[in-house]
Write an enzyme that holds these catalytic residues in place. Structure first.
Site, PDB file in Angstrom:
ATOM      1  NE  ARG A   1      22.030   2.535 -38.451  1.00  0.00           N
ATOM      2  CZ  ARG A   1      21.938   1.182 -38.979  1.00  0.00           C
ATOM      3  NH1 ARG A   1      22.834   0.874 -40.313  1.00  0.00           N
ATOM      4  NH2 ARG A   1      21.369   0.238 -38.609  1.00  0.00           N
TER       5      ARG A   1
ATOM      6  CE  LYS B   1      16.881 -18.075 -42.444  1.00  0.00           C
ATOM      7  NZ  LYS B   1      17.522 -16.996 -42.621  1.00  0.00           N
TER       8      LYS B   1
ATOM      9  N   GLY C   1      16.714  -5.428 -36.079  1.00  0.00           N
ATOM     10  CA  GLY C   1      16.226  -4.378 -37.233  1.00  0.00           C
ATOM     11  C   GLY C   1      14.798  -4.288 -37.340  1.00  0.00           C
TER      12      GLY C   1
ATOM     13  N   GLY D   1      21.531  -8.706 -35.154  1.00  0.00           N
ATOM     14  CA  GLY D   1      22.372 -10.158 -35.049  1.00  0.00           C
ATOM     15  C   GLY D   1      23.417  -9.696 -33.811  1.00  0.00           C
TER      16      GLY D   1
HETATM   17  P1  ADP Z   1      14.701  -8.732 -36.097  1.00  0.00           P
HETATM   18  O1  ADP Z   1      15.200  -8.126 -37.392  1.00  0.00           O
HETATM   19  O2  ADP Z   1      14.259  -7.725 -35.055  1.00  0.00           O
HETATM   20  O3  ADP Z   1      15.851  -9.371 -35.208  1.00  0.00           O
HETATM   21  P2  ADP Z   1      13.582 -10.986 -37.148  1.00  0.00           P
HETATM   22  O4  ADP Z   1      14.530 -10.703 -38.561  1.00  0.00           O
HETATM   23  O5  ADP Z   1      14.080 -12.363 -36.401  1.00  0.00           O
HETATM   24  O6  ADP Z   1      13.761  -9.828 -36.291  1.00  0.00           O
HETATM   25  O7  ADP Z   1      12.032 -11.472 -37.628  1.00  0.00           O
HETATM   26  C1  ADP Z   1      11.399 -10.355 -38.395  1.00  0.00           C
HETATM   27  C2  ADP Z   1      10.527 -10.991 -39.394  1.00  0.00           C
HETATM   28  O8  ADP Z   1       9.878 -12.195 -38.774  1.00  0.00           O
HETATM   29  C3  ADP Z   1       9.513 -10.272 -39.930  1.00  0.00           C
HETATM   30  O9  ADP Z   1       9.799 -10.070 -41.315  1.00  0.00           O
HETATM   31  C4  ADP Z   1       8.147 -10.699 -39.985  1.00  0.00           C
HETATM   32  O10 ADP Z   1       7.359 -10.533 -40.638  1.00  0.00           O
HETATM   33  C5  ADP Z   1       8.469 -12.248 -39.406  1.00  0.00           C
HETATM   34  N1  ADP Z   1       7.548 -12.979 -38.884  1.00  0.00           N
HETATM   35  C6  ADP Z   1       6.983 -12.618 -37.576  1.00  0.00           C
HETATM   36  N2  ADP Z   1       6.034 -13.643 -37.216  1.00  0.00           N
HETATM   37  C7  ADP Z   1       5.947 -14.267 -38.340  1.00  0.00           C
HETATM   38  C8  ADP Z   1       4.842 -15.393 -38.640  1.00  0.00           C
HETATM   39  N3  ADP Z   1       4.048 -15.947 -37.912  1.00  0.00           N
HETATM   40  N4  ADP Z   1       4.971 -15.984 -39.958  1.00  0.00           N
HETATM   41  C9  ADP Z   1       5.825 -15.427 -40.786  1.00  0.00           C
HETATM   42  N5  ADP Z   1       6.892 -14.596 -40.692  1.00  0.00           N
HETATM   43  C10 ADP Z   1       6.814 -13.997 -39.353  1.00  0.00           C
END
Ligand code: ADP
Ligand code: MG
Length: 400
Positions: A38, A201, A354, A378
């Site tokens: 960064r 989520k 992230g 986000g």
């Molecule tokens: P980003 O940070 O890229 O926006 P998210 O925070 O939305 O992504 O999602 C990442 C999380 O989703 C990870 O911690 C991963 O373990 C979880 N995840 C992905 N698939 C599953 C699943 N089938 N069951 C539980 N958790 C999951």
């Protein structure tokens, strides 16, 4: 289009104090910076301003000190590292966010020099967007530059309140690039436009999904969020993470966009992600007592095939499984590799989030193999979803 720092004539920077909100939230342990990506990314903006004779005041948060001074979260190590990296006449560290000593430090600066303020979140007013702090921050400089995309969706004092008090507000090179690329994806994607959304989520992804479902040629859903859609189709999902509240909405989307939505039909399942015992691959239904923790091999192949159809655009957010655990990382790794292939074959590929960026690294796909890696998780989703981001809105609001 928002103004970027290079849109202003060079002489407008000479001897003027420029407040730059940067994102220097780097991992530090025992006073040592573990990884400074960064900081490196901020070099073009800082040197551009310094070379034009500006007095550059840098402000960032680090971690979550929640309004108190936490010595382990001081930005001092960052100032020391910047001194090694930057080609500027001098880098100083303010030792505080605002107050008399900071004012004096700014007054003593010469054109081209750089001053880093202490961690913004040592001040309670930062996250509360306190008008007093905003005023103190704004009084330090003449121009405002926004270059912290990762926090641009937060209405904090350094992002919003202070920015409003400047007559001139510009985007730095990092924010300028994010706005350019993400607007292109949102408003005029080259087709076919494919979107991959995973992660956990639905609420976090809701506005982006609502905006993308009608626009994209294909929306691939994987990861935890896929189970809500599968449950909405009446598929047995065992103990997978189904969000009951969103089932009616998921049903509606499946009916409306049936043609565009791709869901996984095979899954890597286990009793839990923490204790990966009883791992198996199933097609179709998931038995009670088991969770879907990764997409299966057939789903990986089908999704990769879709990503490699034609060139166009691909946007990806959210891992397709619990990629942190090796046993459940294969699906995400396969998609990361398919993304790289799509890029080399001429698609415009964008990755945000992230965890998604961490997963791309785990797959040993290099940043140069993705057309654009967004620094905002986000923030990029909200931008794609057409939500208002305070730190961007403020760049085009008319000064008060
Ligand atoms: P980003 O940070 O890229 O926006 P998210 O925070 O939305 O992504 O999602 C990442 C999380 O989703 C990870 O911690 C991963 O373990 C979880 N995840 C992905 N698939 C599953 C699943 N089938 N069951 C539980 N958790 C999951
Ligand atoms: Mg995440």
């Amino acid at each position: 289009m928002k103004q970027v720092i290079s849109d202003l004539p060079d002489d407008r920077y000479r001897r003027r104090r420029v407040f730059v909100r940067v994102d220097f939230n780097v991992p530090i342990s025992n006073g040592q910076i573990r990884e400074d990506y960064r900081l490196r990314c901020a070099i073009p903006t800082i040197e551009y301003l310094s070379q034009r004779g500006a007095i550059v005041i840098l402000a960032s948060h680090l971690g979550k000190p929640k309004g108190t001074v936490v010595p382990a979260l001081s930005l001092k190590p960052v100032a020391d590292r910047l001194r090694e990296m930057l080609k500027v006449p001098g880098v100083k560290f303010a030792g505080a966010v605002v107050g008399e000593p900071v004012k004096h430090a700014v007054a003593a600066m010469k054109p081209g020099e750089v001053l880093l303020l202490e961690n913004l979140r040592f001040e309670r007013g930062e996250e509360a967007n306190d008008p007093v702090l905003a005023k103190q921050l704004a009084s330090l400089a003449d121009l405002y530059v926004s270059d912290a995309f990762g926090t641009i969706h937060r209405p904090h004092a350094s992002i919003y309140g202070a920015a409003q008090l400047f007559a001139e507000r510009l985007a730095g090179f990092l924010v300028g690039k994010e706005i350019e690329v993400l607007s292109q994806v949102r408003d005029r994607p080259a087709r076919p436009f494919r979107v991959v959304v995973g992660g956990i989520k639905i609420r976090d992804k809701l506005s982006a999904l609502k905006a993308l479902l009608p626009k994209a040629d294909t929306v691939i859903l994987g990861g935890g969020i896929a189970y809500t859609f599968l449950a909405a189709q009446g598929v047995a999902t065992g103990d997978s993470p189904v969000e009951q509240d969103f089932i009616p909405w998921a049903k509606e989307m499946l009916t409306k966009y049936q043609q565009h939505i791709l869901l996984p039909h095979d899954h890597v399942i286990a009793r839990s992600a923490e204790k990966p015992d009883g791992i198996q691959i199933v097609h179709g239904t998931i038995p009670a007592g088991f969770k879907g923790l990764d997409i299966g091999r057939d789903a990986s192949l089908a999704f990769a095939h879709e990503l490699l159809r034609g060139t166009g655009t691909v946007f990806w957010n959210g891992p397709l499984g619990v990629y942190e655990v090796d046993e459940f990382a294969d699906g995400t790794v396969d998609i990361a590799r398919a993304m790289a292939l799509a890029h080399w074959r001429g698609a415009f590929t964008v990755v945000g989030g992230g965890d998604t960026v961490a997963a791309v690294r785990k797959a040993e796909v290099w940043e140069t193999e993705i057309s654009h890696v967004s620094t905002g998780g986000g923030a990029s989703l909200k931008f794609i979803g057409g939500e208002e981001l305070p730190g961007i809105t403020v760049l085009s609001e008319t000064p008060q």
